[in-house]
Design an enzyme around this catalytic site. Structure first.
Site, PDB file in Angstrom:
ATOM      1  N   ARG A 196       0.829  -1.216   0.000  1.00 41.30           N
ATOM      2  CA  ARG A 196       0.000   0.000   0.000  1.00 41.30           C
ATOM      3  C   ARG A 196       0.864   1.267   0.000  1.00 41.30           C
ATOM      4  NH1 ARG A 196      -3.886  -0.599   4.839  1.00 41.30           N
ATOM      5  NH2 ARG A 196      -2.166  -1.828   5.668  1.00 41.30           N
ATOM      6  N   GLU A 197       1.958   1.217  -0.769  1.00 41.90           N
ATOM      7  CA  GLU A 197       2.888   2.342  -0.805  1.00 41.90           C
ATOM      8  C   GLU A 197       2.205   3.640  -1.239  1.00 41.90           C
ATOM      9  OE1 GLU A 197       3.327  -0.659  -2.076  1.00 41.90           O
ATOM     10  OE2 GLU A 197       5.412  -1.332  -2.003  1.00 41.90           O
ATOM     11  N   LEU A 198       1.345   3.539  -2.263  1.00 36.43           N
ATOM     12  CA  LEU A 198       0.703   4.747  -2.782  1.00 36.43           C
ATOM     13  C   LEU A 198      -0.226   5.362  -1.738  1.00 36.43           C
ATOM     14  CD1 LEU A 198       0.248   6.682  -5.161  1.00 36.43           C
ATOM     15  CD2 LEU A 198      -1.571   5.167  -5.962  1.00 36.43           C
ATOM     16  N   GLU A 243     -21.074  -1.704  20.273  1.00 38.15           N
ATOM     17  CA  GLU A 243     -20.168  -2.469  19.387  1.00 38.15           C
ATOM     18  C   GLU A 243     -18.660  -2.225  19.606  1.00 38.15           C
ATOM     19  OE1 GLU A 243     -21.465  -2.285  15.225  1.00 38.15           O
ATOM     20  OE2 GLU A 243     -23.562  -2.164  15.826  1.00 38.15           O
ATOM     21  N   ARG A 298      -8.117   4.625   0.148  1.00 37.60           N
ATOM     22  CA  ARG A 298      -8.747   3.674   1.064  1.00 37.60           C
ATOM     23  C   ARG A 298      -8.817   2.270   0.483  1.00 37.60           C
ATOM     24  NH1 ARG A 298     -11.407   6.780   5.189  1.00 37.60           N
ATOM     25  NH2 ARG A 298     -12.559   4.975   5.885  1.00 37.60           N
ATOM     26  N   HIS A 334     -22.628  11.351   8.658  1.00 36.79           N
ATOM     27  CA  HIS A 334     -21.362  11.482   7.918  1.00 36.79           C
ATOM     28  C   HIS A 334     -20.738  12.852   8.093  1.00 36.79           C
ATOM     29  CE1 HIS A 334     -23.681   8.261   6.064  1.00 36.79           C
ATOM     30  NE2 HIS A 334     -22.507   7.670   5.986  1.00 36.79           N
ATOM     31  N   CYS A 377     -27.199   6.287  10.504  1.00 36.93           N
ATOM     32  CA  CYS A 377     -26.299   5.127  10.408  1.00 36.93           C
ATOM     33  C   CYS A 377     -25.553   5.016  11.746  1.00 36.93           C
ATOM     34  CB  CYS A 377     -25.333   5.279   9.227  1.00 36.93           C
ATOM     35  SG  CYS A 377     -24.538   3.729   8.739  1.00 36.93           S
TER      36      CYS A 377
HETATM   37  N1  GLN Z   1     -24.762  -1.589  13.261  1.00 34.70           N
HETATM   38  C1  GLN Z   1     -23.781  -1.035  12.403  1.00 34.70           C
HETATM   39  C2  GLN Z   1     -23.184   0.202  13.047  1.00 34.70           C
HETATM   40  O1  GLN Z   1     -23.876   0.920  13.675  1.00 34.70           O
HETATM   41  C3  GLN Z   1     -24.343  -0.662  11.050  1.00 34.70           C
HETATM   42  C4  GLN Z   1     -23.314  -0.069  10.143  1.00 34.70           C
HETATM   43  C5  GLN Z   1     -23.769   0.173   8.716  1.00 34.70           C
HETATM   44  O2  GLN Z   1     -24.933   0.235   8.421  1.00 34.70           O
HETATM   45  N2  GLN Z   1     -22.863   0.339   7.800  1.00 34.70           N
HETATM   46  O3  GLN Z   1     -22.025   0.501  12.906  1.00 34.70           O
HETATM   47 ZN    ZN Z   2     -25.829   2.280   7.731  1.00 36.98          ZN
END
Ligand code: GLN
Ligand code: ZN
Length: 757
Positions: A16-18, A485, A516, A695, A727
């Protein structure tokens, strides 16, 4: 005639040099000239690898600092106006790719059905297309200095336009005439610079295309193939068949046609047409999207079959697509079990396969060394057919037997029971699962894995995190809690590591976007679950609160779509095996007192085939797999599922049929457009349309979210609504998450009060 050809080579570097060079440059730890130096070395190295392996047609211009679609945008001068104040070409390039303080980045999206992301061209009627051949001509000369006679890779004008968007919503094909002029000019420049072979990728023709696209294809290649008689043009498609396009291309003066004969078997129907046209067939028979060792004798057989239609010298052995989608090499894999390793071939090993196949198909006679390689290939493939590591009779019997697919109680009854038992109010609040991942967590996981700390110290770090997570969620007053998690590195890898039939490489990186990379698990054998995977953590978390703790699993389709999947069994069957394992986990969780279980299917939509004719078959088994995984859930156990941003319009009936009770989805970026589809299609189940975009580091205000909730209520009745972020929160910081969730719950309280009065 070239005997073999590689459609493209990975560029990120075997170490992964680049990636590291780019990231250093972006964080101002080095100059761009340092990145250029690495890039030059990588290109040389990759050309040498191919040359040494006896590859005849080696690509140049398959290298990119970020993405080839973006490079094409630069080559065509299709720079969106918001970037035109940037004069330095390097700054401009990376600002388009990644944005900077003053400029929003261009959009990025998945390249067909792969996990590679390209930068979406943004066109409009004022676009001043101008040709800039510096990069492509530069690479051509570099390659010739490296003593190879390269094939120049280009993305074709029609694929470029079909994947572009127009700011004003105008059909991007309006730009066709302009673009065609530039491509013609480009080819003549390439001819002047000594190019002989040019491979133009037109993968858009492996999807369902209309008559207009096909007529433009004819116009385009009629013209481009005539630009210079010095250039041999090869039009290439991949990822599916392209029978319609082949029927057109055979009537143009192009030199060759590249077909993916692995993922587009239907293209075999085109063999006679191609033979009749006298064109060179670039037969994609070496898998560019998977990691399993080729069965050389079987592939030789396939080539022999092709040779009954097309003259042998009109056949070039090729990869099915660019090798970009496979990891580099097995060379650095020290921990993979030898048996599993013997079944694998990454990019470098695939080069040797092509070489061997070339000798076998064209020469017939092999040297002693090649004979030995063939024998080893034979042995590996036989071992794969019989190995106990792969084939687990117990699993196979269970899958072949009666597997429950349906939940016993219909949705209307289930939801009544659940609402009574679980006792949550309308607009119930929850989160998607993960909470911010901290350096401390990552360190503890790493140290436990390599034995630097023992289980009890590891667990105490995890438990302390869970305690804090639970306490925080209670303090802000969320209704349904999660454990956060902390024990998971990745939502697929975590489960793969605990399931039989999965292996993990140390260095099997594949570029996902820009710098990535991802390292997908390898599903090599029958899948089973030796023991419960999540119960311990879920029960621990539940013991810390009187509120409901949501169990958290990844669904079978997502596990499948984000892994390299064995090719000796249909994907549908592998998905079913994973589904059964997940259903056992669901059963363990509900028996262990967990009343709400979420099964994430972030990649459900991603796996959809490129061709309409194949969709119903995929939908059938993907849907069935999810249903199997939840079939063991009692009526009183509430099943949630979560899907990330995707286009749901055409799959609403499928989502409804999944047998989940609640779906949480990513809608924040699409406004309420997505939610309206739920209303229009008469969707009955409960929905949690994410009310803020995780995000972005921005903290949404209470007012804003009150407005958002009210807007939701206008679309769906509040009895049907859950309120949550869109998310998981693992990429965010606690400083952002704390106030955001506090505001979210407060917003719900305000709306509830207003509705009650
Ligand atoms: N349960 C996962 C989280 O909260 C769902 C992630 C996802 O939808 N990409 O990280
Ligand atoms: Zn999600």
């Amino acid at each position: 005639m070239p005997k073999n050809s590689v459609l493209g080579f990975p560029r990120i570097g075997e170490k992964r040099e680049l990636k590291f060079a780019l990231e250093n440059y972006w964080s101002q730890k080095c100059d761009f000239s340092d990145v250029e130096k690495i890039a030059k070395e990588l290109k040389q190295r990759h050309w040498n690898y191919q040359k040494e392996a006896g590859i005849e047609l080696i690509s140049c211009n398959d290298f990119s600092y970020y993405d080839l679609m973006l490079d094409t945008t630069v080559m065509l001068g299709a720079i969106p106006s918001r970037f035109r104040d940037i004069s330095d070409p390097t700054d401009l390039y990376f600002a388009m790719a990644r944005g900077d303080k003053e400029h929003t980045a261009m959009q990025m999206t998945k390249w067909f059905n792969t996990n590679y992301h390209y930068i979406v061209p943004e066109l409009n009627s004022q676009m001043p297309f101008t040709l800039n051949t510096e990069k492509v001509v530069g690479e051509l000369h570099e390659a010739r200095e490296a003593c190879i006679s390269p094939k120049v890779n280009l993305i074709g004008p029609l694929t470029y336009l079909a994947l572009a968007k127009d700011d004003n919503g105008t059909d991007t094909l309006e730009h066709f005439d302009n673009l065609l002029v530039l491509y013609a000019e480009l080819l003549s420049t390439l001819a002047q610079n000594g190019a002989e072979y040019v491979q133009i990728d037109e993968p858009i023709f492996a999807t369902d295309v209309d008559a207009e696209m096909l007529s433009l294809l004819k116009i385009a290649y009629e013209k481009l193939a005539k630009v210079s008689d010095k250039i041999k043009l090869i039009v290439t498609t991949y990822f599916n068949h392209s029978v319609e396009a082949t029927n057109v291309l055979v009537h143009t003066p192009v030199y060759g046609i590249g077909l993916d004969l692995l993922y587009g078997k239907k293209s075999l129907e085109s063999l006679d047409t191609i033979a009749l046209s006298g064109k060179q067939l670039f037969a994609g028979v070496i898998d560019g999207r998977n990691v399993w060792r080729n069965d050389i004798e079987k592939t030789k057989q396939l080539l022999e079959t092709i040779a009954t239609h097309i003259d042998r010298e009109k056949i070039t052995i090729a990869t099915s697509c660019s090798l970009l989608h496979t990891p580099y090499t097995l060379r650095y894999e020290e921990k993979l079990e030898n048996e599993v390793k013997s079944w694998l071939a990454f990019a470098l090993e695939k080069l040797d396969e092509i070489n061997l196949l070339t000798k076998l198909f064209f020469n017939g006679r092999l040297t002693a060394e090649e004979e030995a390689a063939l024998e080893e290939n034979r042995r590996a493939n036989i071992s794969r057919q019989h190995s106990k590591t792969i084939h687990d009779e117990k699993v196979q019997k269970r899958i072949a037997g009666a597997v429950a697919v349906e939940r016993a109680t219909p949705y209307e009854q289930r939801i009544k029971i659940q609402r009574e038992e679980l006792g949550y109010a309308d607009l119930a609040t929850t989160t998607i699962g993960s909470f911010p991942q901290t350096t401390e967590l990552r360190q503890a996981r790493r140290e436990f894995k390599n034995g630097a700390i023992d289980r009890s110290s590891y667990e105490s770090v995890m438990k302390q995190y869970i305690d804090e997570c639970v306490a925080f969620q209670e303090s802000v007053g969320l209704d349904v809690l999660v454990h956060g998690e902390p024990e998971r590195n990745d939502m697929v890898e975590y489960f793969g590591e605990m399931l039989e039939g999965f292996a993990f490489s140390q260095n099997g990186w594949v570029q996902s976007y820009g710098s990535r990379c991802v390292k997908p698990p390898l599903i090599f054998g029958d899948v089973s679950r030796p023991k419960a995977m999540t119960l311990y953590w879920s029960q621990y978390a539940q013991s810390k609160t009187h509120k409901h703790m949501k169990g958290m699993l990844t669904g079978p389709v997502t596990i499948l779509n984000w892994s390299f999947v064995r090719d000796d069994k249909p994907r549908s069957e592998v998905a079913k095996q994973i589904a059964v394992a997940i259903s056992d986990e669901v059963d363990d969780l509900q028996n262990g007192g967990i009343k709400i279980i979420q099964i994430d299917e972030a990649a459900f939509k991603e796996g959809y085939p490129l061709r309409k004719e194949q969709i119903s078959a995929y939908e059938k088994w993907a849907l069935e797999s999810f249903k199997i995984s939840v079939a063991s859930a009692d009526a009183a156990t509430q099943i949630h599922t979560h899907m990330c941003y995707s286009n749901f319009n055409d799959i609403m009936p499928t989502i409804e049929a999944m047998g989940a009770d609640v779906i949480t989805i990513e809608t924040a970026r699409s406004g309420n457009r997505l939610l309206r589809i739920f209303k229009e299609t008469g969707y009955r189940q409960e929905v949690g349309p994410g009310i803020y975009d995780i995000h972005s580091p921005r903290i949404p205000t209470v007012d804003e979210m009150v407005g958002q909730i009210k807007a939701l209520q206008e679309v769906l009745p509040q009895q049907q609504l859950w309120i949550n972020p869109d998310c998981g929160l693992k990429t965010r910081k606690w400083e952002e998450v704390r106030p955001s969730l506090k505001n979210m719950v407060e917003a719900v309280h305000i709306v509830r009060k207003e509705t009650a009065s």
